[in-house]
Design a protein around this motif. Structure first.
Motif, short mmCIF file in Angstrom:
data_model
loop_
_atom_site.label_atom_id
_atom_site.label_comp_id
_atom_site.label_asym_id
_atom_site.label_seq_id
_atom_site.Cartn_x
_atom_site.Cartn_y
_atom_site.Cartn_z
N VAL A 165 0.82 -1.20 0.00
CA VAL A 165 0.00 0.00 0.00
C VAL A 165 0.86 1.27 0.00
CG1 VAL A 165 -1.73 1.31 1.28
CG2 VAL A 165 -1.91 -1.20 1.12
N TYR A 166 1.84 1.30 0.90
CA TYR A 166 2.67 2.51 1.00
C TYR A 166 3.38 2.84 -0.33
CZ TYR A 166 5.80 6.03 2.90
OH TYR A 166 6.47 7.20 3.13
N PRO A 167 4.00 1.85 -0.98
CA PRO A 167 4.64 2.16 -2.27
C PRO A 167 3.65 2.71 -3.29
CG PRO A 167 5.36 0.02 -1.47
CD PRO A 167 4.28 0.46 -0.54
N ALA A 168 2.43 2.18 -3.31
CA ALA A 168 1.44 2.71 -4.26
C ALA A 168 1.11 4.15 -3.92
CB ALA A 168 0.18 1.84 -4.23
N ALA A 169 1.00 4.43 -2.61
CA ALA A 169 0.65 5.79 -2.18
C ALA A 169 1.76 6.77 -2.57
CB ALA A 169 0.43 5.80 -0.67
N ILE A 170 3.01 6.33 -2.37
CA ILE A 170 4.13 7.21 -2.67
C ILE A 170 4.24 7.46 -4.18
CG2 ILE A 170 6.66 7.29 -2.64
CD1 ILE A 170 5.19 7.95 -0.02
N ALA A 171 4.00 6.40 -4.95
CA ALA A 171 4.05 6.55 -6.40
C ALA A 171 3.01 7.56 -6.87
CB ALA A 171 3.83 5.20 -7.08
N TYR A 172 1.84 7.46 -6.28
CA TYR A 172 0.77 8.37 -6.67
C TYR A 172 1.09 9.80 -6.24
CZ TYR A 172 -3.96 10.07 -7.54
OH TYR A 172 -5.05 10.76 -8.01
N LEU A 173 1.64 9.91 -5.05
CA LEU A 173 2.00 11.22 -4.51
C LEU A 173 3.02 11.90 -5.44
CD1 LEU A 173 1.26 12.92 -2.11
CD2 LEU A 173 3.14 11.89 -0.83
N GLU A 174 3.94 11.10 -5.92
CA GLU A 174 4.96 11.59 -6.83
C GLU A 174 4.29 12.21 -8.07
OE1 GLU A 174 8.18 11.53 -6.06
OE2 GLU A 174 8.40 12.71 -7.92
N ARG A 175 3.30 11.47 -8.57
CA ARG A 175 2.61 11.96 -9.78
C ARG A 175 1.82 13.22 -9.48
NH1 ARG A 175 0.23 6.75 -12.31
NH2 ARG A 175 -1.60 8.09 -12.54
N LEU A 176 1.18 13.24 -8.32
CA LEU A 176 0.40 14.42 -7.94
C LEU A 176 1.32 15.63 -7.81
CD1 LEU A 176 -2.09 13.03 -5.26
CD2 LEU A 176 -2.62 13.76 -7.58
N SER A 177 2.49 15.42 -7.20
CA SER A 177 3.42 16.53 -7.01
C SER A 177 3.89 17.06 -8.35
CB SER A 177 4.64 16.08 -6.20
OG SER A 177 4.21 15.40 -5.06
N GLN A 178 4.14 16.15 -9.25
CA GLN A 178 4.56 16.56 -10.59
C GLN A 178 3.47 17.41 -11.25
OE1 GLN A 178 7.66 16.07 -11.91
NE2 GLN A 178 6.85 17.53 -13.43
N ALA A 179 2.23 16.97 -11.08
CA ALA A 179 1.11 17.70 -11.67
C ALA A 179 1.04 19.11 -11.09
CB ALA A 179 -0.20 16.95 -11.43
N VAL A 180 1.25 19.19 -9.77
CA VAL A 180 1.21 20.50 -9.12
C VAL A 180 2.31 21.39 -9.69
CG1 VAL A 180 1.68 21.67 -6.92
CG2 VAL A 180 0.12 19.71 -6.99
#
Ligand code: ADP
Ligand code: MG
Length: 722
Positions: free
Chosen positions: A618-633
């Motif tokens: 779960v944590y790796p999936a969350a971090i991967a998604y966070l990475e993408r969100l940060s990039q979008a920001v």
């Protein structure tokens, strides 16, 4: 980008065809084909041998060695003619599972040849190494010998697997000092105890010819089927049998469109396959239907003698699991595989009866039968009131705890539902309204109030843990994954105790010169005065009942197994089992130890799984998604926009919470435990709430994270795809 295993699994399921099964054969052809039934024994054995065996089966007693030799020979001839090279003593250790020790029929000869051999001694007694089965300290390893002994009251059968055919012999499993290490031995003893007391009562009621009284059981088995492509991706389902995470699907069971709905095709083919196998094993599977939850089903065999029904129950669970695999399903027998979705029970329908008087819990048609019925039924009421906590203990497992008291399952408070008519009769008895002259009491008891009790009361109460259903009681709180032996042992034993109490009371009154009906009436009134508090016909799910049961009626609400299992250590329970000759103090203590250990193990395994899945999936999936969100920001900022950061913030906060929750759980797991009961409490009070809190975090993340990144099959996929 290669798609996630989860998405690949879904594609596989969508293109799965049903597994072809053999065309269904005539029932006559299938029925009991693989059982060494009385029928087969009759034609295979000399008349005198068969008679002797039959006597042992119906009346109990030891099997003659010379008889055993002849039976063994016939059994072996039949089994080898069907291709069996091995035989197995099958026994039921304290784990709810089935164990087998396999031996070959082969016997090498001096001249280099080999013959098949099977003697009465090998049939009657086996000696598996028992040290790896839980025994609660009855044996230390240096005296680890355990013996199995054939239970003649349950027939032998053939088990066909891709590995060949094996002759299976149902046995009891005892230590070399004679202590029961299994679930069958106490069941046989409890039946004998109940028979002893029932005989006394029937004799007192004037019966002369009385056949042995036996208990009967018909158990309804609920289960879930989930596609195995999905369960393969759920370590929690594989190792713990339940989902430790999973956000609720948008559509659950609230539409009630699954219950008794059309059975899906793949499932129908699976059920047909299961039924054919059960018929061959002489197991009378009778009803099948969808259950309340999506993906949930039920199979119910016709009732049989409790001992045989128990063996058959174990076989049903084995066949369900193995056949599911063959059809690309995983069969979940866990009591609560999915949070927020209906759980699975195993309703144990139980009655007692014999060949001469019939079902003793059948109200019958005549006053005389009514009196007999009322006394037996009164004994059940007294038994449940006196030993309700013991009944709760008999169904106490880590898994069943998730179901009991949830709002679709019986509460953990044990009460009896009688149906309005019978409840009225008993409350009249209690109010003394029927009191009068001895003669009048008889007339009222028999004719006025009870001209004919309805056999099938229209009002069924599904909220009661223990309900009278016309000619039997239904113990609805039993868990789907459990052996039915434990609950049956408790029911038979508490009934034996209560019949004994009733007969003792009756005898005292009769000796003092009271007429039978008057004495019976007085005993029943006293039974209701002392034990009527356990009778409850209202809504067992309601808050009000939970309060009333405990505060006004003095019933116990043993919410968790940590509360319920220590009941096995109460002096009154020890006396009950010792006095009825069902379990010695040592045997009972060993059961407490084994069941406590199983509870602890189950929860500790789950806690480890929570950590593993949360951190490595779960944590790796969350971090991967966070990475993408940060990039979008960042991209939006570069374009001069003012980006909405709330989603990224939510995901970041939950991820942080997840790590903290895991640290906290891990620290709590290391907390050293005292004795068994302290350890039980630690699991119930410290580990489970922390696991639940981590679950809350994970389920929150599941609802936010990009579906194409989420590693675990969702509730929607597991419950609706088949
Ligand atoms: P329901 O779902 O309405 O409770 P089912 O028909 O699914 O009922 O199951 C009832 C079970 O009770 C069956 O296994 C049946 O054989 C069993 N049963 C019926 N009569 C008796 C009896 N006298 N003693 C024990 N079990 C019984
Ligand atoms: Mg039922």
């Amino acid at each position: 980008m290669p798609s996630l295993p989860r998405l690949q699994a879904i594609e596989r399921i969508l293109s799965r065809p049903p597994v072809p099964v053999e065309p269904s054969a005539e029932l006559q052809e299938l029925w009991a084909r693989d059982v060494f039934s009385l029928d087969k024994m009759k034609s295979a054995l000399p008349k005198a041998v068969f008679k002797s065996l039959q006597r042992t089966i119906t009346e109990g007693g030891k099997l003659d060695t010379s008889v055993a030799d002849v039976v063994a020979q016939a059994m072996k001839d039949w089994a080898t003619s069907r291709g069996a090279l091995y035989y197995a003593h099958v026994f039921y250790p304290l784990t709810n599972l089935t164990a087998e020790k396999h031996d070959g029929f082969i016997s090498p000869q001096g001249d280099g040849k080999a013959i098949t051999e099977f003697t009465g001694k090998l049939l009657v007694q086996g000696e598996p190494d028992g040290s790896s089965f839980p025994n609660g300290g009855i044996r230390s390893t240096f005296e680890a010998r355990g013996y199995t002994a054939w239970d003649v009251t349950s027939p032998a059968w053939l088990m066909e697997t891709p590995n060949g055919v094996t002759l299976c012999i149902p046995t009891v499993f005892v230590s070399w000092t004679g202590e029961a290490l299994d679930k069958k031995t106490p069941l046989l003893r409890s039946n004998a105890a109940m028979n002893r007391q029932a005989q006394r009562l029937l004799r007192l009621l004037g019966e002369v010819e009385i056949a042995p009284v036996n208990s009967s059981c018909g158990a309804e088995q609920e289960y879930f089927l989930v596609d195995s492509a999905l369960t393969a991706l759920r370590p929690d389902l594989q190792l713990a049998g339940r989902t430790l995470f999973g956000a609720p699907p948008a559509k659950g069971q609230q539409f009630d469109d699954h219950y008794f709905g059309a059975i899906p095709e793949r499932v129908q083919v699976f059920m047909q396959d299961v039924e054919q196998q059960l018929y061959k094993l002489g197991i009378p599977a009778k009803t099948r239907h969808n259950e309340v939850a999506p993906g949930q089903f039920e199979i119910a065999p016709f009732h049989e003698a409790a001992n045989v029904a128990t063996d058959h129950q174990q076989l049903i669970m084995t066949v369900l699991k193995a056949t599911a695999k063959k059809h690309g399903f995983t069969c979940l027998l866990h009591e609560k595989p999915f949070a927020g979705v209906n759980g699975s029970g195993k309703h144990v329908n139980w009655s007692i009866g014999n060949a001469t008087q019939g079902n003793l819990l059948d109200p019958g048609h005549t006053p005389h039968e009514n009196l007999q019925f009322l006394l037996f039924c009164g004994a059940v009421i007294r038994g449940v009131h006196t030993f309700g906590p013991l009944m709760r203990a008999a169904i106490a497992t880590a898994s069943n705890d998730h179901r009991l008291g949830a709002n679709e399952a019986p509460p953990a408070i044990i009460s009896v539902y009688l149906g309005s008519q019978l409840e009225d009769v008993f409350s009249q008895i209690q109010s003394g309204k029927l009191e009068g002259s001895a003669q009048a009491a008889l007339m009222s008891l028999g004719v006025d109030t009870l001209p004919e009790l309805a056999k099938d009361p229209g009002d069924r109460n599904r909220t009661s843990p223990f309900a009278f259903t016309g000619n039997r009681f239904e113990f609805r709180a039993v868990g789907s994954g459990q052996s039915v032996a434990g609950p049956l042992v408790v029911l038979n034993t508490i009934l034996a105790d209560s019949i004994q109490w009733i007969v003792d009371q009756l005898e005292a009154q009769l000796n003092a010169g009271a007429p039978l009906e008057e004495a019976a009436f007085a005993v029943l009134k006293r039974t209701m005065d002392d034990h009527g508090a356990v009778v409850f016909g209202g809504d067992g799910y309601s808050e009000e009942w939970h309060r009333m049961a405990v505060e006004q009626r003095g019933l116990e609400n043993l919410r968790t197994s940590a509360d319920a299992l220590p009941v096995l250590q109460r002096p009154a329970v020890r006396e009950l089992f010792e006095h009825q000759g069902v379990l010695s103090a040592v045997e009972l203590e060993s059961r407490y130890e084994v069941y406590a250990e199983q509870y602890i193990l189950a929860i500790e395994v789950e806690a480890k799984l929570v950590l593993r899945i949360a951190r490595s999936q779960v944590y790796p999936a969350a971090i991967a998604y966070l990475e993408r969100l940060s990039q979008a920001v960042r991209n939006q900022e570069a374009l001069g926009l003012n980006p909405d950061r709330s989603l990224a913030q939510q995901v970041a906060t939950l991820s942080q919470q997840l790590l903290e929750g895991c640290h906290d759980l891990e620290r709590t797991m290391q907390h050293s435990s005292g004795d068994a009961s302290a350890h039980l409490r630690h699991c119930a009070d410290a580990l489970l709430p922390r696991m639940l809190s981590i679950r809350g975090t994970v389920d929150g993340l599941e609802q936010l994270i990009d579906d194409a990144l989420w590693p675990l099959p969702s509730y929607q996929e597991m419950l609706f795809m088949r």
